[in-house]
Design a protein around this motif. Structure first.
Motif, mmCIF file in Angstrom:
data_model
loop_
_atom_site.group_PDB
_atom_site.id
_atom_site.type_symbol
_atom_site.label_atom_id
_atom_site.label_comp_id
_atom_site.label_asym_id
_atom_site.label_seq_id
_atom_site.Cartn_x
_atom_site.Cartn_y
_atom_site.Cartn_z
ATOM 1 N N LEU A 47 -8.157 -24.616 -23.177
ATOM 2 C CA LEU A 47 -9.110 -25.502 -22.242
ATOM 3 C C LEU A 47 -8.937 -26.258 -21.455
ATOM 4 C CD1 LEU A 47 -11.929 -27.166 -22.225
ATOM 5 C CD2 LEU A 47 -10.677 -28.717 -23.983
ATOM 6 N N VAL A 50 -8.585 -23.784 -18.187
ATOM 7 C CA VAL A 50 -10.309 -23.907 -17.558
ATOM 8 C C VAL A 50 -10.181 -25.236 -16.739
ATOM 9 C CG1 VAL A 50 -12.275 -23.837 -17.629
ATOM 10 C CG2 VAL A 50 -11.061 -21.864 -19.135
ATOM 11 N N THR A 51 -9.618 -26.703 -17.430
ATOM 12 C CA THR A 51 -10.205 -27.143 -16.832
ATOM 13 C C THR A 51 -9.387 -27.921 -16.097
ATOM 14 O OG1 THR A 51 -10.854 -28.120 -19.343
ATOM 15 C CG2 THR A 51 -10.325 -30.533 -17.636
ATOM 16 N N ASN A 53 -7.726 -25.432 -13.936
ATOM 17 C CA ASN A 53 -7.238 -24.909 -12.686
ATOM 18 C C ASN A 53 -8.730 -25.790 -11.576
ATOM 19 O OD1 ASN A 53 -7.502 -22.367 -11.312
ATOM 20 N ND2 ASN A 53 -10.025 -22.241 -11.866
ATOM 21 N N GLU A 112 -14.582 -34.643 -24.327
ATOM 22 C CA GLU A 112 -15.624 -33.610 -23.409
ATOM 23 C C GLU A 112 -16.472 -33.871 -23.813
ATOM 24 O OE1 GLU A 112 -15.313 -28.505 -24.226
ATOM 25 O OE2 GLU A 112 -14.470 -29.025 -25.129
ATOM 26 N N ARG A 117 -15.615 -32.310 -17.685
ATOM 27 C CA ARG A 117 -13.850 -31.449 -17.916
ATOM 28 C C ARG A 117 -12.889 -32.936 -17.469
ATOM 29 N NH1 ARG A 117 -14.213 -25.862 -18.229
ATOM 30 N NH2 ARG A 117 -14.801 -25.583 -20.080
ATOM 31 N N THR A 185 -9.827 -14.132 -11.767
ATOM 32 C CA THR A 185 -11.328 -15.035 -12.215
ATOM 33 C C THR A 185 -11.943 -14.564 -14.423
ATOM 34 O OG1 THR A 185 -11.990 -14.780 -10.573
ATOM 35 C CG2 THR A 185 -13.447 -15.049 -12.194
ATOM 36 N N LEU A 188 -9.573 -16.312 -16.081
ATOM 37 C CA LEU A 188 -10.515 -17.364 -16.285
ATOM 38 C C LEU A 188 -11.456 -17.827 -17.150
ATOM 39 C CD1 LEU A 188 -9.973 -19.389 -12.953
ATOM 40 C CD2 LEU A 188 -8.677 -20.068 -14.929
ATOM 41 N N ASP A 189 -12.315 -16.757 -16.805
ATOM 42 C CA ASP A 189 -13.739 -16.443 -17.503
ATOM 43 C C ASP A 189 -13.204 -15.951 -19.598
ATOM 44 O OD1 ASP A 189 -14.850 -16.362 -15.937
ATOM 45 O OD2 ASP A 189 -15.191 -14.278 -15.335
ATOM 46 N N GLU A 192 -12.223 -19.712 -20.989
ATOM 47 C CA GLU A 192 -13.531 -20.188 -20.867
ATOM 48 C C GLU A 192 -14.252 -19.670 -22.493
ATOM 49 O OE1 GLU A 192 -16.280 -22.750 -19.678
ATOM 50 O OE2 GLU A 192 -15.088 -22.440 -17.629
ATOM 51 N N SER A 195 -11.869 -21.168 -25.419
ATOM 52 C CA SER A 195 -11.921 -22.870 -25.415
ATOM 53 C C SER A 195 -13.558 -23.754 -25.653
ATOM 54 C CB SER A 195 -11.895 -23.510 -23.541
ATOM 55 O OG SER A 195 -13.400 -23.567 -23.079
ATOM 56 N N GLY A 196 -14.786 -22.850 -25.801
ATOM 57 C CA GLY A 196 -15.734 -23.513 -26.369
ATOM 58 C C GLY A 196 -15.167 -23.597 -28.016
#
Length: 305
Positions: A47, A50-51, A53, A112, A117, A185, A188-189, A192, A195-196
């Motif tokens: 998390l 991603v946040t 970045n 969140e 974010r 990328t 990061l994907d 992502e 992080s969910g």
């Protein structure tokens, strides 16, 4: 506002679900240790990646590190003043539990849900300063009153920070932003998706750790501790909230950050230095409930203003 209230209801439901799983023995409290490792070492760092970045480093964000450290020092001083005449063991435990707060496990899922974010960025910077307090000041206080020695071992203080994956992740992503370096990328994907899982796992974990059994003889100590902790947090938080009114997210972070629950690391220190770990665990549980209610009230107030 309706969406905000709905998020809180969902959060409460997931926490109660975790407590229900424990009571029905679908999950055991000991399972929480595994879930906690997953949260702190996998989903929370994902998390943060991603946040943070391409986050723009601003003065309000950086100032939160200093604010968190100063708040920890003030909270410790308030605890020392109030508990100065208590027995050494109780005094050491109470003061040790005063400065640090639970950001990663407790605040992030709620933040969140409320601020997205951007909120994670601000509370993440607050947590950097809080980590210094939890692993530095709280550790020193716990060892000082347990051993009756003022010796300060830098290695023992720095070592937990260097082993903390969330803290190292904060440092890593801040460095990336300073040097304007961007992660691939694909990475990061992947982060992502991982992080969910942070929000539901964190809330389930809170439910697993809830415990409502404690002795009546603990009431005076716990009552005094809660009065000092939340009294100090609310007075300072509300004062800075108005002072930083031109920077809404900074003001919100300070207001909520100062009333977060006691850090769970306090229980680890209590066990290590032979304080009453049961009282420490009870205090952590009570602050989880009280902080949740206070955040709901204060976040509702912020939403209306």
């Amino acid at each position: 506002m309706e969406g905000f209230q709905q998020q809180f209801i969902i959060s409460v439901f997931i926490i109660l679900l975790g407590y229900f799983f424990k009571r029905t023995k679908i999950l055991k409290e000991s399972d929480g240790q595994t879930i906690a490792r997953i949260v702190f070492n996998i989903t929370l760092p994902a998390l943060v990646l991603v946040t943070f970045n391409q986050m723009e480093i601003t003065l309000p964000l950086v100032s939160l590190i200093v604010i968190a450290i100063l708040f920890g020092l003030v909270a410790a001083a308030a605890g020392f003043f109030v508990f100065r005449s208590a027995d050494t063991d109780l005094k050491g435990m109470a003061i040790m539990m005063m400065p640090g707060v639970n950001v990663g496990l407790f605040a992030f899922p709620l933040v969140e849900a409320i601020w997205g974010r951007e909120g994670i960025q601000y509370f993440g910077m607050f947590d950097v300063g809080n980590a210094v307090i939890v692993f530095g000041l709280c550790f020193f206080i716990a060892s000082y009153f347990a051993n009756g020695s003022s010796k300060f071992y830098l290695r023992e203080t720095v070592s937990p920070l260097l082993r903390s994956i969330p803290f190292l992740t904060y440092m890593f992503v801040v460095a990336l932003n300073i040097f304007d370096f961007h992660l691939p990328t694909f990475l990061l994907d992947t982060a992502e998706i991982i992080s969910g899982a942070n929000m539901p796992l964190s809330l389930l974990l809170l439910g697993l750790y809830l415990n409502f059994s404690f002795e009546k003889s603990w009431f005076p100590l716990i009552g005094k501790y809660l009065a000092v902790k939340y009294g100090t947090g609310l007075v300072l938080g509300l004062s800075l909230f108005w002072l930083f009114s031109d920077y809404p997210m900074l003001a919100n972070t300070v207001l909520i950050g100062f009333i977060l629950p006691t850090s769970t690391t306090a229980v680890v220190y209590a066990i290590r230095y032979r304080y009453n770990a049961k009282i420490a665990g009870t205090i952590v549980n009570i602050t989880i409930i009280l902080s949740f209610l206070l955040i709901w009230v204060l976040a509702s107030f912020v939403a209306y203003h």
